[in-house]
Design a protein around this motif. Structure first.
Motif, PDB file in Angstrom:
ATOM      1  N   GLU A  68       1.079  -1.238  -0.219  1.00  0.00           N
ATOM      2  CA  GLU A  68       0.183   0.195   0.018  1.00  0.00           C
ATOM      3  C   GLU A  68       0.870   1.301  -0.150  1.00  0.00           C
ATOM      4  OE1 GLU A  68      -2.221   1.721  -0.768  1.00  0.00           O
ATOM      5  OE2 GLU A  68      -3.759   0.606   0.216  1.00  0.00           O
ATOM      6  N   THR A  69       0.497   2.123  -0.967  1.00  0.00           N
ATOM      7  CA  THR A  69       1.311   3.251  -0.920  1.00  0.00           C
ATOM      8  C   THR A  69       3.356   3.308  -0.566  1.00  0.00           C
ATOM      9  OG1 THR A  69      -0.363   4.236  -0.127  1.00  0.00           O
ATOM     10  CG2 THR A  69       1.104   5.565  -0.169  1.00  0.00           C
TER      11      THR A  69
ATOM     12  N   THR B 237      -5.390   3.130  -4.618  1.00  0.00           N
ATOM     13  CA  THR B 237      -6.305   1.299  -3.894  1.00  0.00           C
ATOM     14  C   THR B 237      -7.390   0.576  -4.858  1.00  0.00           C
ATOM     15  OG1 THR B 237      -5.276   2.445  -2.280  1.00  0.00           O
ATOM     16  CG2 THR B 237      -6.544  -0.133  -2.027  1.00  0.00           C
TER      17      THR B 237
ATOM     18  N   ASP C 249       0.398  -1.804  -4.457  1.00  0.00           N
ATOM     19  CA  ASP C 249      -1.282  -1.135  -5.926  1.00  0.00           C
ATOM     20  C   ASP C 249      -0.414   0.560  -5.914  1.00  0.00           C
ATOM     21  OD1 ASP C 249      -0.384   0.737  -3.531  1.00  0.00           O
ATOM     22  OD2 ASP C 249      -2.912   0.324  -3.201  1.00  0.00           O
ATOM     23  N   HIS C 250       0.335   0.849  -5.848  1.00  0.00           N
ATOM     24  CA  HIS C 250       0.582   2.525  -6.117  1.00  0.00           C
ATOM     25  C   HIS C 250       1.705   3.332  -5.261  1.00  0.00           C
ATOM     26  CE1 HIS C 250      -1.500   4.843  -3.319  1.00  0.00           C
ATOM     27  NE2 HIS C 250      -2.666   3.724  -3.244  1.00  0.00           N
TER      28      HIS C 250
HETATM   29 ZN   LIG Z   1      -4.153   2.112  -1.813  1.00  0.00          ZN
END
Ligand SMILES: [Zn+2]
Length: 558
Positions: free
Chosen positions: A249-250, A287, A459-460
Motif C-alpha cells: 500500500e502506497t 487503491t 498498489d501504487h
Molecule cells: Zn492504495
C-alpha cells in the motif's frame, strides 16, 4: 385539487408567515446543524485538537460550508407550489436518518438501503421505541408541521427572481471563500476519516440509494467466467506449494534501498535471497482502481472497475483450479476482488499488541501465520493485503522500535511537516514493510513440507511534496512517477525454483533491465502456479523466458 392546495388544507391555516429568504435561512440552518448531529459528533470526537489552528478551521468551515450549501439548494427549490412538497418529505426522512446515525450508530450506505428494502414489518417494529418516536416527533414531525403551516411570502415574481439571484451570488461567494479557507485541512481530515462522507445527511441517503441502484443493476449483469476449462497442469508435485502474494500500500519504488535509494530502507530484506524488479509501474494511482486491476486479466488500458465487479479475477481462477485461496485483510478491503474466496478481516479490537488508532501494524498479518503454514496440506495461495505506507499519518504505520530515520514528522498535516521529517516518517514505513516481508519469508523458510514462494508488489506509489504534490490519486496521465513506480519483490524457495525450472540469475538480470507493470501480474502468477488456461498470455509472464523449457501454462496456451 392540486397537491399544494391539499397541503394547504391539511395544514389548516397559515398562522405563521415569513419571507422566503428567512424560511430558506432557517431551513438551511436546521438541515445543516440539527439534522446532522451524527456528523458533528463524528468530527468533534475524532478531531485531534493538537493539530492547532487547522483543527479549528475544519470545525468552523465544514458546518459553514454545509449551511451555505443547503441555503443555495433551498434558494433553487423553494419556489411556490414546489418548495414545501420537496422539502417536507426530505426533512422527515432526514430526521429518521439522523436518529439512526446518532442514536443507533447506523451507517447510511448502499447495504443499509438494501436492508431497509428487505426489512420485514416485525423487524421494523422492533426499532420503534419511545425514544425513536420522541426523537422523530421533535426533530422531524414538529418542524415539518411548522413549515407546513407557515405561509411563505414571495415578492412579485420579477423582484423575487432578482432578489434571489443576488442572495444566491452572495452565498456562492461565501462558499468559495469557505472552501478556499478550509479545503486543505478538510482533505487531510477526510483522508484519515473515510466514514465522513457517509454521514452528511441527507446527501448520504441519495448517494446510498444511487449506489444501491447501481449495485442492483450490476448484480443483474451476467457474471463473466474467465475460463471454465482452466485447470492445473504440469508435473505432479512432490510437495504442496504455498504462494504468498503480498499487496503493498502506497510504497514507491525509489525509496527502496534495493532499488538504489540512498537510505538503508531495506535493511532486513537485503539479507534475504530476494530479487527486486526495479522498473515496475502501477495500473492506477489509487487503491480503488489499482487493486482490482492488479488481479484482472485486463491490461490497464482496457480495465474498467465496473466490469471487474462482475468478472472473475486471478484469485477466482486459482480457486477454480484447486488452490486453497485465502485473503487476509489489513487495509481498506479487497475492493471486491475477494468476493468469492475466503476473506479474513483482521479484527483490530481483538489484538491490542498490533492495533491502535483504528488501524493495525502489518505484523498482525503474521500473527498465527506459522501455525497456518504448518497446517497446510494442499496447494495454497495466501494474499496479504497490507496497510503499508498509507498516508497521510505515516508516523502511525510502524511501531516505535522501527523508527529508524529521525527526526520524523508525527502529524497528518503533511503540508505543515518539514520535508525531512515527512520523508523520514515515510521511509520508516518502507523500512517496516521491508521488515514484515522479511519476517514472512522467514516463516516460509520454516515449512520443509511445502514449496513456498512470495511476491510483494505495491498498489501504487505516493507523492511526498515534490512540486508541492502530496499523497496519491492523481490522474494517471499527469501523475508524477512517484505515484506510479512501485516496488516488486520476488522470493522463491529452492523447491519452487527447482520445480518450476527457474533460473534465478536470469530473473535477476531481467529485474534490473526490463520494464514491467501490473498488467504482468495476472499472467506471471498463472505461470508460476501452473494454471493452464486460454487467457494466459506468455508474452506478459515476467518469468517465462527464465524457465527451463516451456512452462506448463504455456504448453496449454499453444
Ligand atoms: Zn492504495
Amino acid at each position: 385539487m392540486s397537491i399544494q392546495s391539499l397541503l394547504d388544507r391539511f395544514c389548516l391555516s397559515h398562522s405563521l408567515h415569513f419571507r422566503s429568504f428567512w424560511v430558506n435561512l432557517v431551513c438551511a440552518f436546521y438541515f445543516a446543524i440539527v439534522l446532522n448531529l451524527g456528523l458533528w459528533r463524528y468530527i468533534f470526537t475524532r478531531m485531534d485538537f493538537d493539530w492547532g489552528i487547522n483543527a479549528y478551521i475544519v470545525c468552523i468551515t465544514v458546518p459553514l460550508f454545509l449551511f451555505l450549501l443547503f441555503f443555495l439548494i433551498l434558494c433553487l427549490i423553494n419556489v411556490p407550489y414546489v418548495g414545501k412538497i420537496v422539502v417536507i418529505p426530505i426533512l422527515l426522512v432526514s430526521s429518521v436518518a439522523n436518529y439512526a446515525m446518532f442514536d443507533l450508530g447506523i451507517t447510511i450506505d448502499a447495504e443499509m438501503i438494501q436492508n431497509v428494502l428487505e426489512t420485514t414489518s416485525r423487524e421494523a417494529m422492533e426499532l420503534v421505541t419511545f425514544k425513536a418516536i420522541a426523537w422523530i416527533v421533535i426533530t422531524g414531525i414538529i418542524p415539518a408541521y411548522l413549515l407546513c403551516i407557515t405561509r411563505i411570502d414571495y415578492l412579485p415574481r420579477r423582484q423575487e427572481i432578482i432578489h434571489r439571484a443576488i442572495v444566491f451570488a452572495g452565498a456562492l461567494i461565501l462558499i468559495a471563500v469557505t472552501v478556499f479557507a478550509g479545503v486543505k485541512q478538510y482533505y487531510f481530515f477526510r483522508h484519515a476519516n473515510r466514514a465522513l462522507s457517509t454521514l452528511v445527511n441527507p446527501f448520504n441517503i441519495f448517494r446510498a440509494a444511487q449506489r444501491n441502484f447501481r449495485n442492483q443493476s450490476l448484480a443483474e449483469h451476467d457474471f463473466v467466467r474467465l475460463d471454465p476449462d482452466a485447470k492445473r497442469i504440469g508435473p505432479v508435485r512432490d510437495k504442496p506449494s504455498v504462494f504468498i502474494l503480498m499487496v503493498g500500500e502506497t510504497a514507491r519504488a525509489d525509496h527502496w534501498s534495493l532499488n538504489g535509494y540512498g537510505k538503508d530502507t531495506n535493511a532486513d530484506l537485503k539479507k534475504e535471497d530476494v530479487i527486486s524488479f526495479k522498473n515496475v509501474y502501477s495500473c492506477a494511482t489509487s487503491t480503488t482502481i489499482s487493486l482490482p486491476c492488479m488481479f484482472s486479466h485486463k491490461a490497464r488500458k482496457d480495465f474498467s472497475t465496473k466490469e471487474a465487479r462482475y468478472t472473475e479475477n486471478l484469485v477466482d481462477l486459482l480457486k477454480q483450479t484447486g488452490y486453497d485461496v485465502i485473503w487476509l485483510e489489513n487495509d481498506e478491503g479487497s475492493k471486491g476482488v475477494a468476493n468469492r474466496i475466503t476473506e479474513v478481516r483482521l479484527d483490530l479490537s481483538k489484538n491490542k499488541r498490533y492495533c491502535a488508532n483504528e488501524s493495525c501494524f502489518d505484523e498482525i498479518l503474521l500473527d498465527g501465520l506459522d501455525e497456518r503454514l504448518s497446517n497446510i496440506k494442499q496447494d495454497t495461495v495466501i494474499v496479504l493485503h497490507t496497510m503499508g505506507s498509507h498516508g497521510p499519518a505515516y508516523y502511525l504505520r510502524y511501531p516505535d522500535a522501527q523508527r529508524k530515520f529521525k527526526p520524523t514528522c508525527d502529524s497528518s498535516d503533511v503540508h505543515g511537516c518539514d520535508p525531512e521529517g515527512l520523508v523520514n516518517a515515510y521511509d520508516n514505513t518502507i523500512h517496516y514493510t521491508s521488515f514484515v516481508i522479511a519476517r514472512t519469508i522467514d516463516a516460509l523458510k520454516k515449512v520443509p513440507h511445502l514449496n513456498p514462494g512470495l511476491i510483494y508488489v505495491s498498489d501504487h506509489g505516493e507523492s511526498l511534496g515534490e512540486d508541492g504534490v502530496f499523497l496519491h490519486g492523481y490522474n494517471y496521465s499527469i501523475a508524477p512517477d512517484g505515484q506510479k513506480h512501485v516496488p516488486f519483490i520476488l522470493w522463491m524457495s529452492d523447491g519452487m525454483k527447482k520445480e518450476g525450472g527457474y533460473n534465478y540469475s536470469c530473473l535477476a538480470k531481467k529485474a534490473d533491465a526490463d520494464e514491467f507493470s501490473h498488467d504482468n501480474l495476472f499472467h506471471t502468477v498463472l505461470g508460476m502456479m501452473g494454471v493452464g488456461t486460454k487467457i494466459y498470455d506468455k508474452s506478459l509472464d515476467m518469468f517465462d523466458s527464465c524457465r527451463a523449457g516451456a512452462s506448463a501454462a504455456e504448453a496449454t496456451a499453444k
